[in-house]
Design an enzyme around this catalytic site. Structure first.
Site, PDB file in Angstrom:
ATOM      1  N   GLY A 280       0.828  -1.200   0.000  1.00 19.90           N
ATOM      2  CA  GLY A 280       0.000   0.000   0.000  1.00 19.90           C
ATOM      3  C   GLY A 280       0.858   1.243   0.000  1.00 19.90           C
ATOM      4  O   GLY A 280       2.073   1.178   0.171  1.00 19.90           O
ATOM      5  N   GLU A 281       0.200   2.381  -0.188  1.00 16.95           N
ATOM      6  CA  GLU A 281       0.919   3.640  -0.250  1.00 16.95           C
ATOM      7  C   GLU A 281       0.051   4.740   0.315  1.00 16.95           C
ATOM      8  O   GLU A 281      -1.165   4.755   0.121  1.00 16.95           O
ATOM      9  CB  GLU A 281       1.311   3.967  -1.694  1.00 16.95           C
ATOM     10  CG  GLU A 281       2.209   5.184  -1.831  1.00 16.95           C
ATOM     11  CD  GLU A 281       2.768   5.329  -3.239  1.00 16.95           C
ATOM     12  OE1 GLU A 281       3.418   6.344  -3.499  1.00 16.95           O
ATOM     13  OE2 GLU A 281       2.546   4.425  -4.064  1.00 16.95           O
ATOM     14  N   GLY A 282       0.657   5.653   1.060  1.00 13.18           N
ATOM     15  CA  GLY A 282      -0.066   6.785   1.626  1.00 13.18           C
ATOM     16  C   GLY A 282       0.825   8.004   1.629  1.00 13.18           C
ATOM     17  O   GLY A 282       1.892   8.019   1.008  1.00 13.18           O
TER      18      GLY A 282
ATOM     19  N   GLY B 264       4.465   7.423   2.799  1.00 12.10           N
ATOM     20  CA  GLY B 264       5.370   6.598   2.016  1.00 12.10           C
ATOM     21  C   GLY B 264       4.695   5.300   1.615  1.00 12.10           C
ATOM     22  O   GLY B 264       3.501   5.287   1.336  1.00 12.10           O
ATOM     23  N   SER B 265       5.452   4.217   1.608  1.00  9.64           N
ATOM     24  CA  SER B 265       4.919   2.929   1.141  1.00  9.64           C
ATOM     25  C   SER B 265       5.143   1.826   2.163  1.00  9.64           C
ATOM     26  O   SER B 265       6.039   1.912   3.005  1.00  9.64           O
ATOM     27  CB  SER B 265       5.600   2.536  -0.182  1.00  9.64           C
ATOM     28  OG  SER B 265       5.382   3.518  -1.171  1.00  9.64           O
ATOM     29  N   VAL B 266       4.314   0.783   2.068  1.00 12.81           N
ATOM     30  CA  VAL B 266       4.454  -0.407   2.907  1.00 12.81           C
ATOM     31  C   VAL B 266       4.724  -1.599   1.994  1.00 12.81           C
ATOM     32  O   VAL B 266       4.035  -1.784   0.988  1.00 12.81           O
ATOM     33  CB  VAL B 266       3.183  -0.665   3.747  1.00 12.81           C
ATOM     34  CG1 VAL B 266       3.346  -1.931   4.580  1.00 12.81           C
ATOM     35  CG2 VAL B 266       2.894   0.520   4.657  1.00 12.81           C
TER      36      VAL B 266
ATOM     37  N   ASP C 277      -6.068   8.680  15.121  1.00 15.31           N
ATOM     38  CA  ASP C 277      -6.358   8.377  13.707  1.00 15.31           C
ATOM     39  C   ASP C 277      -7.016   7.009  13.580  1.00 15.31           C
ATOM     40  O   ASP C 277      -6.657   6.209  12.712  1.00 15.31           O
ATOM     41  CB  ASP C 277      -5.085   8.450  12.878  1.00 15.31           C
ATOM     42  CG  ASP C 277      -5.368   8.677  11.385  1.00 15.31           C
ATOM     43  OD1 ASP C 277      -6.486   9.126  11.057  1.00 15.31           O
ATOM     44  OD2 ASP C 277      -4.482   8.416  10.559  1.00 15.31           O
TER      45      ASP C 277
END
Length: 361
Positions: free
Chosen positions: A48-50, A53-55, A167
């Site tokens: 995934g990406e947010g 950054g990325s996972v 969050d």
């Protein structure tokens, strides 16, 4: 600020919780080891990406699977969020919180290593790549609701000092191989000093989940997490998003959709259509009522997370009846649900929900 200075939380050098036997450990990973585990952070390994950054999915030399969060760019803000998340995860251990495996800080690389969650997040099953498979049957949804409540309650009432997540949302509740909930992503978390009822801080979070007193005044407390959790419950029950786009210009928060139906006791109409009627109506009613009472506008009227667990697991039907008789659910009562549309200006850059896609294995 030196990164190592944040670790004053009762750990020995090897990451083991001091004073406790057989406690799980975290450790410092080398960048070379994480490059090897993730095939040099190959695109095919991306989970995934947010905004952060990325996972990436990875596999260590011993065969164990990991998830590696890699910051996109180095900055003082990113460094602080990275440090906060590692410190919080190093402090806490609970079956419904994502487990820290370790971290890496070489040069300007900042990486956090977690246990890999093969069933991704709630979002992927309600709105994403697994939505049509309907892997979240009603029993799993109830377990997720209770499990995530227990994880948040641990942060609020048992961690020392107490922790506000800030969050809580569907993309931050991950699911392990048994579909057990694991609350994740502690980059916005705040530690609450003993005796403090709240902290005033810059607003961070995600549109649709922000409590009104936090969105407007920056007053963060455990009750803000309760509000966000209430929205999460309504998503679990209905399969709807926190905010539904009705047209190009009109959006409807989930609580504003759900409250009129709850007041008219039309609970069956609120169930996720993907369940095809396979749910326990009394449990659906319970989930919706707890969700709405948690997501009401006045923080002093919201339950604590310990109250939420009792409402879910308690044997007494009287408490649930008292809940249903609350003034919030009276047909002539016009107050109580805050419109998340009103706080859109407070949304932080970098707090976008993570987009997830299937990991090719």
């Amino acid at each position: 600020m030196a990164f190592g200075s944040l670790f004053c939380c009762g750990k020995s050098r090897n990451g083991k919780r001091s004073g406790k036997k057989d406690s799980p450990t975290w450790r410092v990973f080398s960048l070379k080891e994480l490059h090897s585990a993730t095939n040099n952070f190959n695109y095919d390994n991306k989970l995934g990406e947010g905004g952060f950054g990325s996972v990436y999915w990875g596999q260590l030399w011993d065969g164990s699977q990991i998830a590696v969060k890699r910051l996109k760019v180095w900055s003082n803000k990113a460094e602080m969020e990275f440090a906060v998340e590692v410190e919080v995860l190093a402090r806490v251990r609970h079956k419904n919180l994502l487990n820290l495996r370790g971290y890496c800080t070489e040069g300007k690389e900042r990486l956090i290593v977690y246990d890999y969650m093969p069933n991704l997040s709630i979002v992927s099953h309600l709105h994403g790549q697994h939505a049509q498979e309907c892997l979240l049957d009603w029993k799993r949804r109830m377990n997720i609701a209770i499990g995530s409540a227990e994880g948040i309650a641990y942060l609020h009432h048992h961690a020392t000092p107490h922790i506000i997540h800030r969050d809580i949302k569907a993309s931050n509740v991950l699911l392990d191989s048994e579909f057990q909930a694991r609350v994740s992503d502690f980059g916005f978390a705040k530690l609450i000093p003993d005796g403090a009822s709240h902290v005033t801080t810059r607003v961070k979070g995600t549109l649709g989940y922000l409590a009104p007193e936090y969105a407007m005044l920056g007053k963060a407390s455990e009750s803000c997490d309760v509000y966000s959790y209430g929205i999460l419950l309504l998503e679990l029950a209905s399969g709807r998003k926190a905010i539904e786009k009705l047209s190009l210009t009109v959006k409807q928060p989930i609580a504003q959709w759900a409250l009129p139906l709850a007041r008219e006791k039309r609970f069956k109409e609120m169930a996720d259509p993907k369940l095809n009627g396979n749910f326990v109506e009394s449990e659906l009613r319970r989930m919706v009522l707890i969700g709405l009472i948690s997501a009401q506008s006045k923080p002093e009227k919201r339950p604590t997370m310990l109250d939420v667990i009792e409402l879910f697991k308690g044997e007494s039907e009287e408490k649930l009846l008292n809940l249903e008789n609350d003034e919030l659910f009276r047909l002539d009562h016009s107050q109580g649900i805050f419109s998340s549309q009103d706080n859109s200006e407070f949304r932080e850059k970098g707090s976008e929900s993570t987009e997830e896609r299937k990991l090719p294995l």
